[in-house]
Design a protein around this motif. Sequence first.
Motif, short mmCIF file in Angstrom:
data_model
loop_
_atom_site.label_atom_id
_atom_site.label_comp_id
_atom_site.label_asym_id
_atom_site.label_seq_id
_atom_site.Cartn_x
_atom_site.Cartn_y
_atom_site.Cartn_z
N UNK A 172 -0.34 4.16 -8.01
CA UNK A 172 -1.30 4.62 -6.99
C UNK A 172 -0.90 4.15 -5.58
N UNK A 173 0.36 4.31 -5.26
CA UNK A 173 0.86 3.97 -3.93
C UNK A 173 1.09 5.24 -3.11
N UNK A 174 0.82 5.16 -1.81
CA UNK A 174 1.21 6.23 -0.91
C UNK A 174 2.73 6.19 -0.74
N UNK A 175 3.32 7.35 -0.42
CA UNK A 175 4.78 7.46 -0.52
C UNK A 175 5.39 8.13 0.70
N UNK A 176 6.46 7.53 1.21
CA UNK A 176 7.45 8.23 2.01
C UNK A 176 8.69 8.34 1.15
N UNK A 177 9.21 9.56 0.97
CA UNK A 177 10.40 9.72 0.14
C UNK A 177 11.46 10.49 0.90
N UNK A 219 0.82 -1.21 0.00
CA UNK A 219 0.00 0.00 0.00
C UNK A 219 0.85 1.26 0.00
N UNK A 220 2.04 1.15 0.60
CA UNK A 220 2.94 2.28 0.81
C UNK A 220 4.32 1.89 0.33
N UNK A 221 5.05 2.84 -0.28
CA UNK A 221 6.45 2.59 -0.61
C UNK A 221 7.32 3.59 0.14
#
Length: 454
Positions: free
Chosen positions: A159-164, A137-139
């Motif tokens: 369409x993934x939620x992201x921490x970058x 769900x999240x990358x």
Amino acid sequence: MQLNDPLLTRRNFLKGSATIGTVGIMGGIPMLSSCTSQKKGKEKGEELQLPALLDQAPDGKVLKAGLIGCGGRGTGAAVDFLNAGPNLQITALGDVFQDKMDACREILKKQKNVEIPDENCFIGFDSYEKVIDSGVDVVLLCTPPHFRPAHVEAAVNARKHIFMEKPIAVDPTGVRKVLASMKRAESMRLNVISGTIRRSQKDYMETRRRVLNGEIGEITGAHIIRNGGALWFRSRRPEWSDMEYMLRNWVNFCWLSGDHIAEQFIHEIDVMNWYLDEYPVKATGWGGRQRRVTGDQYDFFSIEYLYESGMRTHCAARQIDGCSNGKVEQINCTQGYADAAGKLYDLKGNMIWEYPHPAENDMQSEWYVTNPFVQEHINLVTAIRTGSTINDGEDQANSTLVAIMGRIAAYTGKDVTREEIMNSDLYLGPKTYSMGKIEGIPETIPLAGIPHKE
């Protein structure tokens, strides 16, 4: 245009707002946007309020995250994500090096009792695609910054939620790609949080709230310094190809890290941008190298930024062992100045307010500052589970661009305008990736100006 830019351990808790791309609701608590909404509120004569920060994300259905980039920074981000709340899982890993993957799996098992099955561990330059396609769900995007724009684009398309992690690019081409991806993410209501933690740190948030409410007058400029020791480096081994050497020594190569003005000093540059809510129109800079032993980067930078109003700010950073160290995040105002980490002063230097830090273990205090490296994941997970939308990607793209302006000004010895950078086709690094020889990227230190002749 083409600018003349020659090759252009998880972070410790850096003691000193949740950045919300659109106004949303987190856990029933109204959340202010990072800059725009707060500034509009001030223009209307409204006093800015500190949004409440949860110390743990609310419960909800299981959220699966995939980690792309398994070094110390990525492994730390994975642990921070797991610490953000209940029902959170790391289910896939991607990296180009098996030893980095193995070390990450060992730490996750030891610290969090998390085991990643072999079939969800992917090695290679295309491992990011496999992680994204593994049902997460999240990358968590934690590779060297050069790769961030392509990874962000792929995550948004899926369409993934992201921490970058920061910075989000190393060149103008990458910044523009991230800006385009953020527009798409916003239209799809995807949540994006980046690794410049100050906007998620309560003492920094409260200090900024007081300044923007006019407690020490109007902002007139800023003086920003970060002086510290040298970062780690890796000497080349005979068995390493060009690519492996550069990747294992990535913090010392501009095409991979953006130089330390972007890779590390972006924390402080972002604080400045957060306060000013505007970006410089020109950078004048200088810098140099005295002590680094590998790579093509500088040891120090000093940059003056000019704004459309005529306001000027000064930013400087150094990474050399054995020198005086210190950090200054000073916001100058008409009636005093602020230390962004939690203090206000009058014009005579008398402290008139200090953030009321509670005792170290007093987690029940309203002034307790949650570890911001975890807080940013709490904010991300909370937004996902409450149907809110948070997205600080545009802010981070602009902070990265300001850092790149300063770097190019120092490398070339020439003034650099925001317009030039925004329109530059500068791209750093190879166009294709393989563990072999890299053409056209020598380990050469940039030299400003031209040789002096008799």
